[in-house]
Enzyme design. Sequence first.
Site: not given
Length: 272
Positions: A30, A61, A83, A85-86, A113, A211-212, A235, A247
């Site tokens: 990201s 992305h 991902h 989560y998509e 990220a 998350m990846s 972050n 985000h």
Amino acid sequence: MDYYDQVNEAAAAVRARVREVPRIAVVLGSGLGEFANALGEAVSIPYAQILHWPASRVIGHEGRLVIGTVRGRGIAALSGRCHVYEGHDLRTVTFATRVLGALGVRTLILTNAAGGVNTGFSRGALMVIDDHLNLMGGNPLVGPNDDRFGPRFPDMTEVYSSRLRGIADRAAREVGLTLPHGVYVALLGPSYETPAEIRYLRTIGADAVGMSTVPEAIVARHMGMDVLGLSCITNMAAGVLPQPLDHAEVMETARRVRVQFIALLEGIIGQL
Ligand code: HPA
């Protein structure tokens, strides 16, 4: 058509567009897609033009495969990944990694990220992934094993190559960058973690959370590729600072470090 044939059809579609297929690939996380614009003699292929390639719709992305050169070396850069989560399953999420392997890529640099779980980190730091914790609730190798890809029970003792981690350290020294190392934990998302979850993750040994990356790293090792993982700490993780996560902060930090990030990647690639 079975998955193996789909992967090979996609690889053939890519091969038809370029003179030579690189042995090194970089997956851009990201906000880190800018690196793809730093490639020389570049051929850019939108994912939509590659047979069977899944689309990602996350802001930040882009969705293209760029094949070009960095310091005279051939590089394939993936700007945009999909991902879990998509709503994609893990085989879909790792399709791109399979195609890279089928193309003959031997060195895979995975970037992302991530939130800083280790309180010694600060926003904007880059971290070398030494190892990972898979808390995504699934593994991309579940299901019948296709021996043409790799073995049923692949070893995960050294997912992230110590040789490549050493090269990253050398490249960081040359560009005057402090490069901490740590353990990356992958969660499903898309909600960010709670402060209690972050305390738990710290207790079990995590330094960064995202998350990846982990599914791709597992699949790359299944195919015998050497993997390097780099996290941009965009972050501090939930509860570390007295503020909510957003985000927009992730994207803003990634943009802020892009010059350092590109210099580090170029330095690493120059030493491969
Ligand atoms: N948590 C999970 N994924 C992330 C984060 C985070 O804090 N920052 C960037 N990706």
